[in-house]
Design an enzyme around this catalytic site. Structure first.
Site, PDB file in Angstrom:
ATOM      1  CB  CYS A 140      -0.793   0.014   1.157  1.00  0.00           C
ATOM      2  SG  CYS A 140      -1.943   1.435   1.242  1.00  0.00           S
TER       3      CYS A 140
ATOM      4  CB  CYS B  45      -8.036   0.819   1.142  1.00  0.00           C
ATOM      5  SG  CYS B  45      -7.772  -0.116   2.477  1.00  0.00           S
TER       6      CYS B  45
ATOM      7  CB  CYS C  78      -2.048  -2.348   7.306  1.00  0.00           C
ATOM      8  SG  CYS C  78      -3.387  -2.707   6.358  1.00  0.00           S
TER       9      CYS C  78
ATOM     10  CE1 TYR D 192     -20.993 -12.036  26.813  1.00  0.00           C
ATOM     11  CE2 TYR D 192     -20.109 -14.421  27.024  1.00  0.00           C
ATOM     12  CZ  TYR D 192     -20.503 -13.342  27.673  1.00  0.00           C
ATOM     13  OH  TYR D 192     -20.028 -13.267  28.751  1.00  0.00           O
TER      14      TYR D 192
ATOM     15  CD  GLN E  48     -14.955 -12.358  13.532  1.00  0.00           C
ATOM     16  OE1 GLN E  48     -14.437 -11.616  13.280  1.00  0.00           O
ATOM     17  NE2 GLN E  48     -14.929 -13.348  14.734  1.00  0.00           N
TER      18      GLN E  48
ATOM     19  CB  CYS F 214      -3.007   4.615   6.419  1.00  0.00           C
ATOM     20  SG  CYS F 214      -4.219   3.825   6.848  1.00  0.00           S
TER      21      CYS F 214
ATOM     22  CG  ASP G 258     -17.535 -15.224  19.500  1.00  0.00           C
ATOM     23  OD1 ASP G 258     -16.409 -14.501  19.456  1.00  0.00           O
ATOM     24  OD2 ASP G 258     -17.902 -14.808  18.237  1.00  0.00           O
TER      25      ASP G 258
ATOM     26  CB  CYS H  36     -10.712 -10.362  18.620  1.00  0.00           C
ATOM     27  SG  CYS H  36     -11.843  -9.377  19.865  1.00  0.00           S
TER      28      CYS H  36
ATOM     29  CD  GLU I 239     -25.868 -10.593  20.821  1.00  0.00           C
ATOM     30  OE1 GLU I 239     -25.838  -9.282  21.014  1.00  0.00           O
ATOM     31  OE2 GLU I 239     -24.795 -11.376  20.639  1.00  0.00           O
TER      32      GLU I 239
END
Length: 448
Positions: free
Chosen positions: A71, A159, A80, A313, A284, A77, A379, A406, A334
């Site tokens: 990129c 991008c 990343c 979740y 996701q 930026c 999750d 995550c 949920e």
């Protein structure tokens, strides 16, 4: 060691936030844009009691793992952080981040599996959230991503980690907003109209759901007219929604969202199951890599004979729906009612009869029941679980917990709690959903 002091150092490893770690005069120093094995000249930018921060001002000897970012805006930026590191080595570093979190936070010493790579490392990001602002002099609209550690927007027209159509939609908005008397958001003054552009992209049919976030409490006619112009311009825009958020907050979406043209969802297919994804639905951002996780979890559950499963979740009940073929029954819980509504639609689309949905907080739901499940899928959001929710999970689970996370730090914390309660950690499998960043998804298999 003082601010502005310069040193030549060798980077030892990466921190869990993706910064390089070195030592100067016995003190830990975190260095931005550094790769393990780099030899750098650094300048100290901040000094605390326990650590210091620095920026790299010269690469003396680059690591063998340094590559040219694909990129052109990588250096300005903040999206990343690791694109200057070759992809295979990114996976090695992510494994190390998980191992370090387990050892330092969880006091857990267990082999971590090698991360499962993303099927795609370009155009993989199928949820785009662009902040919008406006230049003071020319009044030109800016839309892109923030510079590192700032709220200054880099105006991005291309991008490479998102589908090309997203660039085209954003540029159309940037070029045409002023024709409808729509201004960009001015954060310091909390004025102006358009705050964010959010796009959900479907890899199934290449359709897009566009959401415009306005700094307003009223759905103005000019907002609707502009939304219609976007819908009419792009054949593969399934719908355009308007979200109203006039609060002084970093939260992107406000509570009110209305679809003003087209459909209020896109469809995505995971493991032959179709899901409806709305403007505020959690799903996701990398569906192809997410499919690897769903398959891994389903394969784990299939080792058990027709189990009952709690999907906690649950979001739009993606895990519950993906694994239901190998379960006697799945109960998905949920608290977001919009997500549960989308889950009901998915059950109907896929003709699924053995998934039960509950719009409730996980802990409250578990406290209201007496039955136990063979397996629980956890999750949670990035902050992880509360001790109370983990306690309730243990009370209501017979055999196994499958914990998807995550955030290695909160995962390590929660695993430590479960192990102290008598559980055993069977395995940790990382997955790369967020290519070129320090983020890594993990699936932990826990025996009760």
């Amino acid at each position: 060691m003082n601010i502005n002091d310069e040193f030549i150092v060798k980077i030892e490893k990466l921190s869990n936030l993706g910064t390089g770690i070195t030592r100067v005069e016995g003190q830990i120093v975190f260095v931005e844009n550094a790769c393990p094995e780099d030899i750098l000249k650094i300048k100290i930018t901040k000094v605390n009691k326990n650590y210091a921060k620095a920026q790299s001002i010269e690469i003396i000897t680059p690591s063998v793992h340094r590559v040219k970012p694909f990129c052109p805006l990588h250096n300005v930026c903040g999206s990343c952080q690791m694109q200057f590191i070759d992809y295979d080595y990114q996976l090695v570093l992510k494994k190390q981040i998980v191992e370090d979190a387990l050892k330092t936070i969880g006091k857990i010493d267990i082999p971590v599996n090698n991360p499962i790579p993303s099927p795609h490392i370009k155009a993989f990001r199928h949820k785009v959230q662009c902040p919008v602002s406006q230049t003071k002099v020319s009044g030109r609209l800016l839309a892109g991503y923030y510079k590192p550690q700032s709220h200054e927007i880099v105006n991005i027209k291309y991008c490479p980690i998102q589908p090309e159509i997203c660039d085209k939609i954003i540029d159309f908005i940037r070029q045409n907003a002023s024709k409808y008397n729509i201004s960009g958001y001015k954060e310091k003054k909390h004025s102006g109209d358009l705050r964010h552009i959010v796009i959900r992209y479907s890899s199934q049919n290449e359709k897009n759901l566009v959401t415009l976030v306005f700094n307003s409490s009223k759905l103005l006619d000019k907002y609707k007219t502009f939304a219609m112009s976007i819908f009419n311009e792009f054949e593969n825009v399934a719908g355009v929604c308007i979200n109203l958020n006039n609060k002084k907050t970093n939260v992107i979406l406000g509570r009110e969202t209305e679809c003003v043209c087209g459909k209020d969802f896109i469809e995505e297919k995971i493991l032959d199951k179709t899901f409806k994804i709305g403007a505020d639905t959690f799903f996701q951002i990398n569906p192809k890599s997410a499919e690897n996780i769903f398959k891994y979890v389903k394969d784990e559950i299939s080792k058990h004979n027709n189990p009952t499963v709690l999907d906690a979740y649950a979001g739009i009940a993606a895990f519950g729906i993906a694994v239901c073929d190998v379960c006697r029954k799945v109960v998905s819980v949920e608290e977001n009612k919009n997500s549960i509504n989308k889950a009901y639609e998915a059950l109907e689309i896929n003709n699924i009869k053995n998934v039960e949905l509950h719009a409730n907080d996980t802990t409250k739901y578990l406290k209201s029941i007496k039955k136990k499940f063979d397996i629980t899928i956890l999750d949670p959001p990035r902050k992880g679980c509360t001790e109370e929710s983990l306690e309730e999970t243990l009370k209501h689970t017979k055999e196994k917990i499958i914990y998807i996370s995550c955030n290695p730090a909160t995962l390590a914390r929660d695993l430590k709690f479960l192990i102290e309660k008598g559980c055993t950690l069977e395995s940790i499998q990382p997955f790369d959903l967020f290519c070129h960043t320090f983020h890594v998804e993990n699936v932990a298999i826990i025996n009760i």
